[in-house]
Design a protein around this motif. Structure first.
Motif, PDB file in Angstrom:
ATOM      1  N   GLN A  14       6.890   2.767  -0.451  1.00 21.02           N
ATOM      2  CA  GLN A  14       7.647   1.173  -1.813  1.00 21.02           C
ATOM      3  C   GLN A  14       7.149   0.183  -1.336  1.00 21.02           C
ATOM      4  O   GLN A  14       6.829  -0.994  -1.680  1.00 21.02           O
ATOM      5  CB  GLN A  14       8.958   1.204  -2.361  1.00 21.02           C
ATOM      6  N   ASN A  63       3.817  -2.560  -0.151  1.00 18.80           N
ATOM      7  CA  ASN A  63       2.806  -2.892  -1.706  1.00 18.80           C
ATOM      8  C   ASN A  63       1.991  -2.705  -1.810  1.00 18.80           C
ATOM      9  O   ASN A  63       0.621  -3.559  -1.932  1.00 18.80           O
ATOM     10  CB  ASN A  63       2.643  -4.553  -0.997  1.00 18.80           C
ATOM     11  N   GLY A  64       1.550  -0.884  -1.293  1.00 15.42           N
ATOM     12  CA  GLY A  64       0.117  -0.384  -2.286  1.00 15.42           C
ATOM     13  C   GLY A  64      -0.286  -0.520  -0.926  1.00 15.42           C
ATOM     14  O   GLY A  64      -1.510   0.436  -0.989  1.00 15.42           O
ATOM     15  N   TYR A  65      -0.308  -0.866   0.410  1.00 13.17           N
ATOM     16  CA  TYR A  65      -1.406  -0.366   1.570  1.00 13.17           C
ATOM     17  C   TYR A  65      -0.944   1.049   2.124  1.00 13.17           C
ATOM     18  O   TYR A  65       0.038   1.774   1.567  1.00 13.17           O
ATOM     19  CB  TYR A  65      -1.183  -1.548   2.663  1.00 13.17           C
ATOM     20  N   LYS A  66      -2.531   1.850   2.739  1.00 13.34           N
ATOM     21  CA  LYS A  66      -1.825   2.825   2.484  1.00 13.34           C
ATOM     22  C   LYS A  66      -2.931   3.192   4.255  1.00 13.34           C
ATOM     23  O   LYS A  66      -3.108   2.455   4.582  1.00 13.34           O
ATOM     24  CB  LYS A  66      -2.977   4.002   1.844  1.00 13.34           C
ATOM     25  N   LYS A  89      -6.150   0.410   4.335  1.00 18.51           N
ATOM     26  CA  LYS A  89      -6.545   0.343   2.841  1.00 18.51           C
ATOM     27  C   LYS A  89      -5.561  -0.374   1.653  1.00 18.51           C
ATOM     28  O   LYS A  89      -4.359  -0.189   1.824  1.00 18.51           O
ATOM     29  CB  LYS A  89      -7.259   1.032   2.116  1.00 18.51           C
ATOM     30  N   ALA A  90      -5.575  -1.678   1.324  1.00 21.54           N
ATOM     31  CA  ALA A  90      -4.546  -2.004   0.194  1.00 21.54           C
ATOM     32  C   ALA A  90      -4.822  -1.585  -1.272  1.00 21.54           C
ATOM     33  O   ALA A  90      -6.046  -1.955  -2.055  1.00 21.54           O
ATOM     34  CB  ALA A  90      -4.421  -3.911   0.012  1.00 21.54           C
ATOM     35  N   GLY A  91      -4.148   0.001  -2.076  1.00 24.80           N
ATOM     36  CA  GLY A  91      -4.866   0.478  -3.447  1.00 24.80           C
ATOM     37  C   GLY A  91      -5.868   1.100  -3.398  1.00 24.80           C
ATOM     38  O   GLY A  91      -6.051   1.389  -2.491  1.00 24.80           O
ATOM     39  N   ALA A  92      -5.421   2.244  -4.548  1.00 27.84           N
ATOM     40  CA  ALA A  92      -5.902   3.631  -4.190  1.00 27.84           C
ATOM     41  C   ALA A  92      -7.360   3.236  -4.389  1.00 27.84           C
ATOM     42  O   ALA A  92      -8.097   3.717  -4.213  1.00 27.84           O
ATOM     43  CB  ALA A  92      -5.179   4.331  -5.546  1.00 27.84           C
ATOM     44  N   ASP A  93      -8.294   2.217  -5.123  1.00 28.79           N
ATOM     45  CA  ASP A  93      -9.516   2.270  -5.301  1.00 28.79           C
ATOM     46  C   ASP A  93      -9.998   1.000  -4.078  1.00 28.79           C
ATOM     47  O   ASP A  93     -11.136   1.030  -4.525  1.00 28.79           O
ATOM     48  CB  ASP A  93     -10.004   1.509  -6.479  1.00 28.79           C
ATOM     49  N   ALA A  94      -9.727   0.685  -2.921  1.00 28.85           N
ATOM     50  CA  ALA A  94     -10.053  -0.553  -1.685  1.00 28.85           C
ATOM     51  C   ALA A  94     -10.610   0.760  -1.233  1.00 28.85           C
ATOM     52  O   ALA A  94     -10.317   1.547  -0.217  1.00 28.85           O
ATOM     53  CB  ALA A  94      -9.067  -1.032  -1.719  1.00 28.85           C
TER      54      ALA A  94
END
Length: 242
Positions: free
Chosen positions: A114, A117-120, A131-136
């Motif tokens: 959490q 901030n959306g980074y994976k 990547k930053a976000g699921a669609d990045a």
């Protein structure tokens, strides 16, 4: 096995029932009843592993008890002989993790996720990436790469081709290409001009940033046209990818 039961009945749930008047007392080699302190230590028994797990029941026959126990051990496998560790520090072999500690660890990992901030993060084609976000797009972690470095250009126009492999490009130069001669220096990727995201001036050095993470592995080129710039100025350019 203190008594031999000649009449034994079992229901569909595995419960056993015995005919109370259909028993006889058995004794050990010293003549002591097995149901009253007799010694069974030297006895042997043939048994078959039970077909399903069930609770052990009182007054069950010895071979039936052994079959039930064997079923439990068979289903549990190696875990039947493991110890349980309720901590995060045990490293010895043959220990199991408790569900309580597992839940605690999951909560801590969820909390970390959490805070990203959306980074994976993952390893893509053998390269650590993020990547930053699921669609990045996945962006590889790697060392900085110098695409171009030039001082005192031999001619007025130059085109420097390269394959982009970095999420950001930084351009260092001693000329203001960004407000006076923005059409004379261009970063092109896949044939289109990519604008400068931002730039900063430090004394006589300009540092510009290009965001290029969506163009990873694309063909790129830096176009330099010095035909209109001030003489003896705009003399060095360095392009670095990070």
């Amino acid at each position: 096995m203190a008594e031999i039961y000649k009449g034994v009945f079992e229901d569909d749930k595995g419960n056993r029932y015995y005919a109370a008047s259909d028993t006889e007392i058995t004794y050990d080699t010293a003549g002591i009843p097995l149901n009253n302190g007799g010694d069974l230590s030297e006895a042997s028994v043939n048994f078959t592993v039970s077909s399903s797990r069930k609770a052990l029941t009182a007054k069950a026959r010895f071979k039936a008890l052994m079959g039930d126990i064997a079923k439990w051990l068979t289903d549990l496998g190696p875990a039947a002989f493991y110890k349980v560790a309720d901590d995060f520090t045990t490293t010895a072999e043959n220990y199991l993790f408790t569900a309580r500690k597992g839940k605690q660890l999951k909560d801590e990992v969820d909390n970390l996720n959490q805070n990203l901030n959306g980074y994976k993060f993952d390893v893509i084609d053998g390269i650590p990436s993020y990547k930053a976000g699921a669609d990045a797009a996945w962006v590889p972690f790697s060392n900085p790469e110098v695409y171009f470095a030039q001082y005192s250009f031999p001619g007025d126009q130059s085109t420097i081709p390269f394959t982009l492999s970095k999420a950001q490009l930084w351009l260092l130069t001693n000329g203001n290409w960004f407000t006076q001669y923005q059409n004379q220096l261009k970063l092109q990727i896949n044939g289109a001009t990519v604008p400068v995201a931002s730039y900063t001036k430090y004394n006589n050095c300009y540092i510009a940033k290009y965001d290029t993470k969506q163009y990873i592995n694309s063909a790129a080129s830096l176009l330099v046209n010095r035909s209109m710039v001030v003489a003896n100025a705009y003399t060095y350019i360095m392009l670095i990818g990070v």
